[in-house]
Scaffold this motif. Structure first.
Motif, short mmCIF file in Angstrom:
data_model
loop_
_atom_site.label_atom_id
_atom_site.label_comp_id
_atom_site.label_asym_id
_atom_site.label_seq_id
_atom_site.Cartn_x
_atom_site.Cartn_y
_atom_site.Cartn_z
N ASN A 651 11.28 13.42 -28.44
CA ASN A 651 12.37 12.46 -27.94
C ASN A 651 13.30 12.15 -28.83
OD1 ASN A 651 11.80 12.08 -25.28
ND2 ASN A 651 10.57 11.02 -25.31
N GLU A 652 12.56 11.90 -30.41
CA GLU A 652 14.19 10.90 -30.64
C GLU A 652 14.89 12.12 -31.65
OE1 GLU A 652 10.36 10.93 -30.44
OE2 GLU A 652 9.91 8.97 -30.96
N SER A 653 14.26 13.29 -31.73
CA SER A 653 15.04 14.29 -32.51
C SER A 653 16.26 14.60 -30.97
CB SER A 653 14.14 15.77 -32.34
OG SER A 653 13.92 15.33 -33.32
N ALA A 654 16.22 14.98 -29.86
CA ALA A 654 17.19 14.54 -28.73
C ALA A 654 18.04 13.62 -28.70
CB ALA A 654 16.42 15.40 -27.35
N VAL A 655 17.83 12.61 -28.44
CA VAL A 655 18.21 10.64 -28.66
C VAL A 655 19.37 10.94 -30.00
CG1 VAL A 655 18.39 8.37 -28.74
CG2 VAL A 655 16.44 9.89 -26.94
N GLU A 656 18.47 11.24 -31.20
CA GLU A 656 19.02 11.16 -32.34
C GLU A 656 20.57 12.13 -32.57
OE1 GLU A 656 18.98 13.17 -37.10
OE2 GLU A 656 16.55 12.31 -35.81
N TYR A 657 20.72 13.45 -31.75
CA TYR A 657 20.85 14.11 -32.00
C TYR A 657 22.92 14.02 -31.05
CZ TYR A 657 22.83 19.18 -31.02
OH TYR A 657 24.16 20.39 -31.42
N LEU A 658 22.29 13.41 -29.86
CA LEU A 658 23.74 13.52 -28.67
C LEU A 658 23.76 11.81 -28.63
CD1 LEU A 658 21.65 13.51 -25.01
CD2 LEU A 658 23.53 15.27 -26.03
N THR A 659 23.15 11.12 -30.00
CA THR A 659 23.69 9.76 -30.52
C THR A 659 24.90 9.97 -31.30
OG1 THR A 659 21.92 8.49 -30.23
CG2 THR A 659 23.25 7.06 -31.81
#
Length: 740
Positions: A651-659
């Motif tokens: 979850n964290e990787s996907a959120v970090e990417y889009l952020t």
């Protein structure tokens, strides 16, 4: 040496430079074989640059040339190049996806009728020197080739096996060549009177005749929206327009949304025109698809009928494109990097070819209706049912006020009995396949769900398996609860498989046909089921969306939608439009002949505004209300959207990417004084997990499509500058149609 820039079948925005001899016959769009790392890859030539960013000593040579000329026509290459830019996809990925699989693998683009063998000078020398005295068969085969030297070839159908010729080929004593077919000219048949089946033609009513004449008298490109209620005779309009174009010796492309509609539309076209017709869909073999592509390109095909990918078929002289059920979501590519919409690309292809495009639907998309309002499309309306079809009677059944037995209300069962007793057919629509959508423990409430998607498994009783309809994972049905160990496992909800079993119990004297993706998986199963319906061996029809579109069953007088309540409260802003379209499409299967029809909808919410508008005022009134609401809220078609879909096991990787993406666009707009770009996200997708991957979205929206495209193009150019984590896969979806 000459510089050549090529694109590979990879999701990359950049190209690769190679060298080739200046005398080599080559063109933009030609296929070549290049060294790529330790591999040999097929590539497509996209440019002949004057210089390269790569040092001359590092440039490699092209291994071989597969095509002296382009495998794409000029107009198709221009369309694909435009599409790559609009959808922000690598040109190589787009070009290769537009080709048949065999051509991607290096097969010849020409249609070979036979392979022949030719003796080479080295072979003549070997024969004269007696080098094959110990290989009698090879010697005899080579001798025959030598004796045929005055003709230069020997047909493969000789008395020797392929292995004999292959041995000579490896010694480089003979060469294999191909003879190519001279395309048959179907246009000569137009001079005769038997190419057109006049007996099959139906007399057009006034609205149909006006629609046909409007398209026929126009010249050049024009996009027409044929807005016709179900049963109004849109197919007959298509056939008259095709006749007009075929008489000019030009080819026709007819696009349909799903393979399930293929048999019926092909039958209509074949009955009307005694001309070469080719069909393109996913059930064909790669060789069959290549042959159809070759026939259309050489001009042998008069008509090509196909699903979404058929849009990229090459034609010798295309004169008309018809796209049926233009509102259908199947025209949007959902499972690759190149997420194009065939309807929108059909508009561009017709424009490039300076030919008319006809978009047909009983429930036009709000995008197309907005284009009519702005003057981009011309509107053709068919609001009268053809062939004196009776008016439909619509009815809502309130499930709150009656007893319901496994999804079927008492009133619906009584109505079915009435229609069946009169010798008619009944159709029930349920957009959920399988036996039941949930298998649970009666003791503790545990639900069997897919660990990869965090969604319940669907129970398929016939095969006794649990299947995930999101990632297609299958598993055995457990004997006991995974939590408490109880063996009391029960199902909840209903699918088409269970509905079939219930109806067989309640109506044992009537044949039942179930049409969904499971029942039609075997080759020929769909055609067999449709034949049973046509001959009335099956009096009760059960189906998902496969049965809702395009089919003509004149003896169906009752259509019932069993369960649609879930769609009334979706988070997707397009859900009401889709439900309205589905309702009208399903309702259109009733009363298509001279018999009166009845449409029944079971619901717990009979006072819902959408249902009330549809039943009392029709789809057109609903569409106008929906367009006004979309305009007020600034939603498509009054704005443009682009969706970044990020997937990661974390979850964290996907959120970090889009952020990081959101920060880029925010910074870019601020530095370039771009106002009005709305950023929504990162937010969880409607389906938060699929196939073990967490799904997050970043939505971009702007009132100007040009501004949004400019922002996306700049992102593509500068993406490599961003420090994006490599544990996340992200796909850009321009003009997204769903948010799952």
């Amino acid at each position: 040496m000459r510089l050549v820039r090529v694109a590979l079948a990879m999701p990359l925005m950049h190209y690769f430079d190679y060298l080739i001899e200046p005398s080599a016959a080559l063109d933009i769009g030609s296929r070549v074989v290049v060294p790529f790392g330790r591999q040999k890859r097929i590539a497509i030539v996209v440019e002949f640059p004057a210089q390269s960013d790569v040092a001359p000593q590092q440039l490699k040579r092209i291994i071989s040339v597969l095509d002296a000329t382009s495998v794409f026509s000029d107009e198709l290459y221009a369309l694909l190049k435009w599409s790559a830019g609009y959808y922000q996809t690598g040109l190589g990925e787009v070009l290769f996806q537009a080709l048949p699989v065999k051509l991607r693998q290096g097969e010849t683009a020409q249609s070979a009728v036979d392979a022949v063998w030719k003796i080479l000078p080295q072979g003549k020398i070997a024969l004269a020197q007696g080098e094959l005295t110990r290989a009698k068969k090879q010697q005899q085969a080579l001798q025959q080739l030598a004796e045929a030297a005055e003709n230069g070839v020997l047909q493969r159908e000789a008395e020797f096996s392929r292995a004999i010729y292959k041995a000579l080929l490896e010694k480089k004593w003979i060469a294999e060549q191909h003879l190519f077919a001279q395309p048959e000219v179907w246009q000569t048949a137009l001079q005769q009177h038997n190419w057109l089946n006049q007996q099959d033609k139906l007399r057009l009513n006034k609205q149909q005749a006006l629609a046909v004449s409007a398209v026929c008298v126009s010249h050049g490109f024009q996009c027409w929206l044929l807005d016709g209620v179900t049963g109004s005779g849109k197919t007959e309009v298509y056939l008259h327009l095709m006749e007009h174009v075929l008489q000019q010796g030009k080819q026709v492309l007819l696009l349909i949304p799903e393979i399930g509609l293929t048999p019926q539309i092909v039958r209509h076209v074949e009955n009307r025109f005694k001309l070469p017709i080719d069909v393109l869909h996913s059930n064909l073999t790669d060789s069959q698809r290549l042959l159809a592509w070759q026939r259309a390109k050489s001009g042998e095909s008069a008509v090509v009928i196909g699903t979404r990918s058929a849009l990229f078929t090459q034609f010798q002289d295309l004169g008309l494109i018809i796209l049926d059920e233009e509102h259908d979501l199947s025209y949007k590519q959902q499972d690759s990097g190149w997420r194009h919409h065939a309807r929108d690309l059909a508009v561009m292809r017709a424009k490039n070819n300076h030919i008319p495009l006809v978009l047909g639907s009983a429930t036009p998309s709000l995008e197309s209706l907005a284009n009519v309002a702005s003057g981009k499309y011309r509107h053709l309306v068919l609001n009268q049912r053809a062939m004196n079809s009776a008016v439909l009677n619509h009815k809502l059944l309130d499930l709150k006020k009656q007893r319901v037995d496994r999804g079927l209300s008492e009133q619906l069962i009584a109505l079915m009995q009435q229609h069946l007793s009169k010798g008619n057919q009944v159709m029930l629509f349920l957009n959920r396949r399988g036996f039941a959508p949930i298998l649970l423990c009666h003791e503790c409430g545990w639900i069997a769900q897919c660990e990869q998607c965090d969604r319940p498994f669907t129970y398929h009783k016939k095969n006794n398996i649990l299947s995930c309809h999101h990632c297609d994972r299958k598993t055995k049905v457990p004997r006991q609860c995974a939590v408490c160990g109880s063996t009391h496992l029960v199902t909840s909800g209903m699918g088409t498989e269970q509905l079939e079993a219930v109806l067989a119990e309640k109506f044992p004297d009537y044949g039942i046909a179930r049409i969904d993706r499971d029942s039609t998986a075997r080759k020929g199963a769909l055609e067999a089921s449709l034949a049973q319906i046509t001959t009335k061996q099956s009096r009760i029809l059960i189906g998902t969306q496969m049965l809702a579109k395009g089919h003509h069953f004149p003896d169906v007088t009752l259509v019932a939608m069993v369960n649609i309540d879930g769609a009334l409260f979706s988070q997707d802003f397009r859900s009401e439009e889709r439900l309205a379209q589905l309702y009208v499409q399903v309702a259109g299967r009733a009363g298509r002949g001279s018999k009166s029809g009845e449409v029944v909808l079971q619901t717990h919410f009979p006072q819902h505004p959408l249902l009330q508008t549809l039943l009392t005022q029709g789809y057109s009134a609903f569409a106008q209300q929906a367009l006004q609401l979309r305009q007020t809220m600034g939603l498509p078609p009054f704005s443009a959207q682009a969706l970044f879909r990020a997937k990661s096991k974390s979850n964290e990787s996907a959120v970090e990417y889009l952020t990081a993406l959101a920060a880029f666009f925010d910074d870019f707009c601020r530095k370039n004084a771009i106002q009005g770009l709305q950023l929504l996200g990162p937010i969880e997708a409607l389906q938060t997990k699929k196939a073990g991957q967490y799904q997050w979205h970043l939505l971009l929206q702007h009132s100007s499509r040009a501004v949004l495209q400019h922002c996306l193009a700049q992102f593509s150019l500068r993406r490599h500058e961003l420090n994006l984590n490599r544990y996340t896969r992200c796909i850009l979806d321009v003009d997204p149609q769903d948010f799952n």
